[in-house]
Design a protein around this motif. Sequence first.
Motif, short mmCIF file in Angstrom:
data_model
loop_
_atom_site.label_atom_id
_atom_site.label_comp_id
_atom_site.label_asym_id
_atom_site.label_seq_id
_atom_site.Cartn_x
_atom_site.Cartn_y
_atom_site.Cartn_z
N UNK A 77 0.81 -1.22 0.00
CA UNK A 77 0.00 0.00 0.00
C UNK A 77 0.85 1.27 0.00
N UNK A 78 0.35 2.29 -0.67
CA UNK A 78 0.91 3.64 -0.62
C UNK A 78 -0.20 4.60 -0.22
N UNK A 79 0.13 5.64 0.53
CA UNK A 79 -0.92 6.53 1.04
C UNK A 79 -1.59 7.39 -0.02
N UNK A 80 -0.82 7.78 -1.04
CA UNK A 80 -1.41 8.65 -2.07
C UNK A 80 -0.63 8.50 -3.37
N UNK A 81 -1.14 9.16 -4.41
CA UNK A 81 -0.55 9.03 -5.74
C UNK A 81 0.87 9.57 -5.79
N UNK A 82 1.13 10.67 -5.09
CA UNK A 82 2.48 11.24 -5.11
C UNK A 82 3.50 10.28 -4.51
N UNK A 83 3.14 9.65 -3.41
CA UNK A 83 4.04 8.68 -2.79
C UNK A 83 4.29 7.50 -3.71
N UNK A 84 3.24 6.99 -4.34
CA UNK A 84 3.38 5.85 -5.24
C UNK A 84 4.27 6.21 -6.44
N UNK A 85 4.05 7.39 -6.99
CA UNK A 85 4.86 7.84 -8.13
C UNK A 85 6.34 7.94 -7.74
N UNK A 86 6.59 8.50 -6.55
CA UNK A 86 7.98 8.65 -6.11
C UNK A 86 8.64 7.31 -5.86
N UNK A 87 7.89 6.34 -5.40
CA UNK A 87 8.45 5.01 -5.18
C UNK A 87 8.88 4.37 -6.48
N UNK A 88 8.15 4.64 -7.55
CA UNK A 88 8.57 4.15 -8.87
C UNK A 88 9.87 4.82 -9.29
N UNK A 89 9.96 6.13 -9.11
CA UNK A 89 11.15 6.87 -9.52
C UNK A 89 12.36 6.53 -8.65
N UNK A 91 12.97 3.61 -7.56
CA UNK A 91 13.25 2.20 -7.82
C UNK A 91 12.90 1.30 -6.65
N UNK A 92 12.00 1.79 -5.80
CA UNK A 92 11.51 0.98 -4.70
C UNK A 92 10.51 -0.05 -5.21
N UNK A 93 9.74 0.33 -6.22
CA UNK A 93 8.79 -0.58 -6.87
C UNK A 93 8.92 -0.42 -8.38
N UNK A 94 8.38 -1.41 -9.11
CA UNK A 94 8.47 -1.37 -10.57
C UNK A 94 7.28 -0.64 -11.20
N UNK A 95 6.18 -0.54 -10.48
CA UNK A 95 4.99 0.11 -11.02
C UNK A 95 4.11 0.54 -9.85
N UNK A 134 -5.54 2.55 -17.27
CA UNK A 134 -5.00 3.67 -18.04
C UNK A 134 -3.50 3.73 -17.74
N UNK A 135 -2.68 3.42 -18.72
CA UNK A 135 -1.24 3.30 -18.49
C UNK A 135 -0.56 4.65 -18.68
N UNK A 136 0.25 5.01 -17.71
CA UNK A 136 1.04 6.24 -17.79
C UNK A 136 2.52 5.87 -17.61
N UNK A 137 3.31 6.20 -18.60
CA UNK A 137 4.74 5.88 -18.56
C UNK A 137 5.51 7.05 -17.94
N UNK A 138 5.99 6.85 -16.72
CA UNK A 138 6.70 7.92 -16.02
C UNK A 138 8.11 8.15 -16.56
N UNK A 293 21.29 4.94 -13.35
CA UNK A 293 22.04 6.19 -13.46
C UNK A 293 21.46 7.08 -14.55
N UNK A 294 21.15 6.50 -15.70
CA UNK A 294 20.68 7.29 -16.85
C UNK A 294 19.24 7.74 -16.68
N UNK A 295 18.39 6.86 -16.18
CA UNK A 295 16.95 7.14 -16.19
C UNK A 295 16.35 7.52 -14.83
N UNK A 296 17.04 7.18 -13.75
CA UNK A 296 16.43 7.37 -12.44
C UNK A 296 17.31 8.19 -11.50
#
Length: 340
Positions: A77-89, A91-95, A134-138, A293-296
């Motif tokens: 679980x993530x508390x909100x969309x911002x937290x979930x998005x940051x976890x992807x960036x 590299x804590x989670x893949x999606x 609805x897929x969004x590629x970050x 290094x290049x993407x994250x």
Amino acid sequence: MTSEEPRSLAHDLRDAIAPRTVLLVLGVLLLQLGFILSYVGAFHSPSPHRVAVAVVGPQQTVDRINALDGTPVEASPSPDADDARQRVLDRDVEAAYLADTGTLLVATAAGPALATAVEQVFTQLGAAQNRAPVVQDLVPPQAGDARGLTAFYAVVGWLVGGYLAAAALGIAKGARPATLRRTVIRLAAMVPYAIVSGLGGALVVDQVLGALTGHFLSLWWIGAALTFAAATVTMAFQVLFGVIGVGITVLIFVVLGNPSAGGAYQTELLPPFWRAIGDWLPNGAGTEAIRDEVYFAGNATGGPITVLVVWGAAGLVVTLLASALRIRRENADNSITLTG
């Protein structure tokens, strides 16, 4: 005058092919079969397994995702969309999945095949509700890295250069250096070679082809670390096992390392054996380090870089210790022979 008796075919074979050559050919055959087994075994049926996904939504949604047959996704679980998005960036989670809007956040730069697999899982999950995600590629790949494979192929090139350079020194001057001084010189020679190798590869990938741009120095030094690690490990195996050591290096870096590196199919899509070893071999660590290094923004590069340093340092230490022990033993044997 006596005539020579005709020699048998078995005698001619023994005369033409030395027993050592037969053993080497058998070793090559085993490597060949291992290559087929490893690559086909890793790639013949890719399927997601415990892909880390952040979920913004009620706990029952998290539980429903984790209850999927085969556990393709491991939701947290993530508390909100911002937290979930940051976890992807980070590299804590893949999606990340936003249950209220049905939005699936992915980062295809980390591996298009993995992003596609996650999308398929959530498409099937939403089919019961007639609701496709609805897929969004970050983080999409750069234009020159459309399929996200540049990092993997660059790593392969650097590793091949490292172990071939070390093998060439062994062929030219003997797999086992005669003195510890020669061992040190060989190892020292690999330092400028690795630096130049890293520089050349970075120039090709960045400046010449524009496949991965904007991180030239990082590519250079990751490439140098990969080359040096491959060279020192090859030297270590040569000192320990002679010419057979090159075959052991090929086993590690080619037969096992390439299919488990997360190139075409990321670690979470591979069968258990390759999934278990991928992050611990230079191939997988190098591929992950370059992508992070290049993407994250360098997030999560600490682990992969540590793996490369450990391999390089281990190769260096084992080469020196094995050479010193072997030379000491040979000198002791020679001394016994002379006194005897």
